[in-house]
Design an enzyme around this catalytic site. Structure first.
Site, PDB file in Angstrom:
ATOM      1  N   GLU A 123      39.632  43.154  34.575  1.00  0.00           N
ATOM      2  CA  GLU A 123      38.150  43.199  33.578  1.00  0.00           C
ATOM      3  C   GLU A 123      38.718  44.376  33.038  1.00  0.00           C
ATOM      4  O   GLU A 123      38.070  44.472  30.971  1.00  0.00           O
ATOM      5  CB  GLU A 123      37.085  43.304  34.399  1.00  0.00           C
ATOM      6  CG  GLU A 123      36.873  42.159  35.062  1.00  0.00           C
ATOM      7  CD  GLU A 123      35.011  42.187  35.884  1.00  0.00           C
ATOM      8  OE1 GLU A 123      35.041  43.015  35.961  1.00  0.00           O
ATOM      9  OE2 GLU A 123      34.558  41.097  35.521  1.00  0.00           O
ATOM     10  N   GLY A 169      37.097  44.474  38.575  1.00  0.00           N
ATOM     11  CA  GLY A 169      36.968  45.206  37.365  1.00  0.00           C
ATOM     12  C   GLY A 169      38.052  46.339  36.574  1.00  0.00           C
ATOM     13  O   GLY A 169      38.200  46.561  35.659  1.00  0.00           O
ATOM     14  N   ALA A 228      36.709  48.232  40.823  1.00  0.00           N
ATOM     15  CA  ALA A 228      35.177  48.311  40.820  1.00  0.00           C
ATOM     16  C   ALA A 228      35.109  49.476  42.528  1.00  0.00           C
ATOM     17  O   ALA A 228      35.604  48.951  43.185  1.00  0.00           O
ATOM     18  CB  ALA A 228      33.738  48.040  40.410  1.00  0.00           C
ATOM     19  N   GLU A 262      36.896  39.321  43.701  1.00  0.00           N
ATOM     20  CA  GLU A 262      35.420  39.543  44.220  1.00  0.00           C
ATOM     21  C   GLU A 262      35.090  38.345  45.711  1.00  0.00           C
ATOM     22  O   GLU A 262      34.270  38.776  46.297  1.00  0.00           O
ATOM     23  CB  GLU A 262      33.941  39.419  43.255  1.00  0.00           C
ATOM     24  CG  GLU A 262      35.189  40.806  42.015  1.00  0.00           C
ATOM     25  CD  GLU A 262      35.771  40.737  40.946  1.00  0.00           C
ATOM     26  OE1 GLU A 262      36.437  39.695  41.173  1.00  0.00           O
ATOM     27  OE2 GLU A 262      35.750  41.252  39.943  1.00  0.00           O
TER      28      GLU A 262
HETATM   29  N1  CO8 Z   1      37.189  50.653  45.715  1.00  0.00           N
HETATM   30  C1  CO8 Z   1      37.270  51.453  46.735  1.00  0.00           C
HETATM   31  N2  CO8 Z   1      38.323  52.317  47.823  1.00  0.00           N
HETATM   32  C2  CO8 Z   1      39.339  51.149  47.425  1.00  0.00           C
HETATM   33  C3  CO8 Z   1      39.145  49.724  46.094  1.00  0.00           C
HETATM   34  C4  CO8 Z   1      38.464  49.997  45.474  1.00  0.00           C
HETATM   35  N3  CO8 Z   1      38.519  48.515  44.590  1.00  0.00           N
HETATM   36  N4  CO8 Z   1      40.700  49.231  46.379  1.00  0.00           N
HETATM   37  C5  CO8 Z   1      41.420  50.123  47.361  1.00  0.00           C
HETATM   38  N5  CO8 Z   1      40.499  51.017  47.906  1.00  0.00           N
HETATM   39  C6  CO8 Z   1      40.823  52.587  48.552  1.00  0.00           C
HETATM   40  C7  CO8 Z   1      41.322  51.987  50.040  1.00  0.00           C
HETATM   41  O1  CO8 Z   1      39.840  51.800  50.974  1.00  0.00           O
HETATM   42  C8  CO8 Z   1      42.080  52.704  50.392  1.00  0.00           C
HETATM   43  O2  CO8 Z   1      41.645  53.812  51.029  1.00  0.00           O
HETATM   44  P1  CO8 Z   1      41.439  54.461  52.491  1.00  0.00           P
HETATM   45  O3  CO8 Z   1      42.748  55.498  52.314  1.00  0.00           O
HETATM   46  O4  CO8 Z   1      40.370  55.994  52.448  1.00  0.00           O
HETATM   47  O5  CO8 Z   1      40.952  53.889  53.528  1.00  0.00           O
HETATM   48  C9  CO8 Z   1      43.183  53.159  49.462  1.00  0.00           C
HETATM   49  O6  CO8 Z   1      42.582  52.962  48.267  1.00  0.00           O
HETATM   50  C10 CO8 Z   1      44.158  52.267  49.487  1.00  0.00           C
HETATM   51  O7  CO8 Z   1      43.819  50.597  49.926  1.00  0.00           O
HETATM   52  P2  CO8 Z   1      44.387  50.478  50.864  1.00  0.00           P
HETATM   53  O8  CO8 Z   1      45.113  50.787  52.051  1.00  0.00           O
HETATM   54  O9  CO8 Z   1      43.948  49.417  50.991  1.00  0.00           O
HETATM   55  O10 CO8 Z   1      46.084  49.661  50.159  1.00  0.00           O
HETATM   56  P3  CO8 Z   1      47.391  48.890  50.073  1.00  0.00           P
HETATM   57  O11 CO8 Z   1      48.195  48.902  50.025  1.00  0.00           O
HETATM   58  O12 CO8 Z   1      46.626  48.199  51.510  1.00  0.00           O
HETATM   59  O13 CO8 Z   1      46.020  47.657  50.052  1.00  0.00           O
HETATM   60  C11 CO8 Z   1      44.686  46.279  47.839  1.00  0.00           C
HETATM   61  C12 CO8 Z   1      45.830  47.149  47.941  1.00  0.00           C
HETATM   62  C13 CO8 Z   1      45.155  44.891  48.472  1.00  0.00           C
HETATM   63  C14 CO8 Z   1      44.792  46.307  46.423  1.00  0.00           C
HETATM   64  C15 CO8 Z   1      43.816  46.643  48.981  1.00  0.00           C
HETATM   65  O14 CO8 Z   1      43.283  47.835  48.824  1.00  0.00           O
HETATM   66  C16 CO8 Z   1      42.108  45.930  47.870  1.00  0.00           C
HETATM   67  O15 CO8 Z   1      42.735  44.952  48.543  1.00  0.00           O
HETATM   68  N6  CO8 Z   1      41.097  46.422  47.380  1.00  0.00           N
HETATM   69  C17 CO8 Z   1      40.359  46.052  47.237  1.00  0.00           C
HETATM   70  C18 CO8 Z   1      41.172  44.641  45.779  1.00  0.00           C
HETATM   71  C19 CO8 Z   1      38.931  45.075  45.048  1.00  0.00           C
HETATM   72  O16 CO8 Z   1      38.419  43.543  46.528  1.00  0.00           O
HETATM   73  N7  CO8 Z   1      38.699  44.310  44.336  1.00  0.00           N
HETATM   74  C20 CO8 Z   1      37.180  44.225  43.626  1.00  0.00           C
HETATM   75  C21 CO8 Z   1      36.390  45.629  43.533  1.00  0.00           C
HETATM   76  S1  CO8 Z   1      34.675  44.616  43.523  1.00  0.00           S
HETATM   77  C22 CO8 Z   1      34.776  44.731  41.372  1.00  0.00           C
HETATM   78  O17 CO8 Z   1      35.873  45.028  41.100  1.00  0.00           O
HETATM   79  C23 CO8 Z   1      33.530  44.382  41.198  1.00  0.00           C
HETATM   80  C24 CO8 Z   1      33.278  44.816  38.671  1.00  0.00           C
HETATM   81  C25 CO8 Z   1      32.142  44.824  38.817  1.00  0.00           C
HETATM   82  C26 CO8 Z   1      31.792  45.399  37.302  1.00  0.00           C
HETATM   83  C27 CO8 Z   1      32.713  46.342  36.962  1.00  0.00           C
HETATM   84  C28 CO8 Z   1      32.006  47.630  37.791  1.00  0.00           C
HETATM   85  C29 CO8 Z   1      32.054  48.475  37.410  1.00  0.00           C
END
Ligand code: CO8
Length: 258
Positions: free
Chosen positions: A112, A109, A66, A132
């Protein structure tokens, strides 16, 4: 269908394909994307010439969860009123078979969403996880329920409590995915399976899907409702704000337990 901002849609003969298209955010699921995705799936579902559907992302990410930016400052009430998770109820009502073609990150998400599909074809570079906990919340769109059913309690605990991710091969061993193929073949493999199913007896396909889901979901509704309440409840906590801000500010979170 060209009016969509966050997805791309195309038809391959009898197969409808939806590609998640927010590459700058690794296909993070924001409200617009979820709305558009579900609209597109429903449109294909009601098109008689379409027999099966494929959802895919990019080589780098199916979807990284998400959209944390959209959620970070939300209150529990706002989350409850937005009810993004409610969009997932729409995918459960899609009657035609749905195949996820997954490359790269398939997290939170996004995972999911893939588990809400009927089958998953994974590329060798796919990584599956429920991270999460690292941002102070829990899965909210079925992760605690579907993952536990798919891989059993012990591994689900490790993935959800301690952010263990699975490689594509591990996901295959645990029955989460149907096939693992080289990255450049993931979409064509999913399309091939979808086309084969789309050529079969439509009524039988529909009823078979319904019956398998009945076996799989008989006690799912209660679990999903419980999980959703807990997910929204966590938006009352300081740790949710801290966890999501820390991610956006690219630093380690400082947990307070409140
Ligand atoms: N949300 C918003 N932006 C994101 C997300 C995200 N989940 N994941 C990545 N991005 C963005 C980053 O902020 C970054 O943006 P910017 O260049 O502006 O800083 C861009 O995408 C590229 O990401 P990274 O630079 O972090 O890329 P890496 O290759 O270094 O890392 C990862 C990749 C490991 C995937 C890393 O981006 C990461 O850890 N992302 C977050 C993963 C996460 O925590 N996901 C869970 C989110 S919460 C959730 O899903 C709850 C679900 C609930 C129900 C569903 C409702 C819809």
């Amino acid at each position: 269908m060209s009016e969509y901002q966050t997805i791309l849609c195309e038809k391959h003969d009898k197969v409808g394909v939806v590609k998640l298209n927010r590459p700058q955010a690794l296909n993070a699921l924001n409200s617009t994307l979820l709305q558009e995705l579900m609209d597109a799936l429903e449109a294909f579902d009601s098109e008689p010439a379409v027999g099966a559907l494929v959802i895919t992302g990019s080589e780098r990410a199916f979807a990284a969860g998400a959209d944390i930016k959209e959620m970070a400052d939300a209150s529990a009430l706002e989350m409850f009123q937005r009810d993004m998770v409610g969009q997932f109820d729409r995918i459960r009502r899609v009657r035609k078979p749905l195949i996820a073609a997954v490359s790269g990150w398939c997290l939170g998400g996004g995972f999911e969403l893939a588990m809400s599909c009927d089958m998953i074809v994974a590329s060798e570079n796919a990584r599956f996880g429920q991270p999460e906990i690292t941002i102070g919340v829990i899965p909210g769109a079925g992760g605690t329920q579907r993952l536990t059913r798919a891989v059993g309690k012990a591994l689900a605990m490790e993935m959800i409590l301690n952010n263990r991710t699975l490689t594509a091969q591990e996901a295959l061993q645990h029955g989460l995915v149907n096939h693992v193929v080289p990255t450049e073949e993931v979409l064509s493999m999913a399309l091939r399976i979808a086309a084969e199913i789309a050529a079969r007896a439509p009524l039988a396909v529909r009823l078979a899907k319904e019956a398998i889901n009945f076996a799989d979901e008989s006690f799912l509704s209660n679990g999903l409702l419980h999980e959703r309440r807990m997910f929204y409840f966590l938006f009352t906590s300081d740790d949710q704000k801290e966890g999501m801000r820390a991610f956006l500010e690219k630093r380690a979170p400082n947990w307070q337990g409140k």
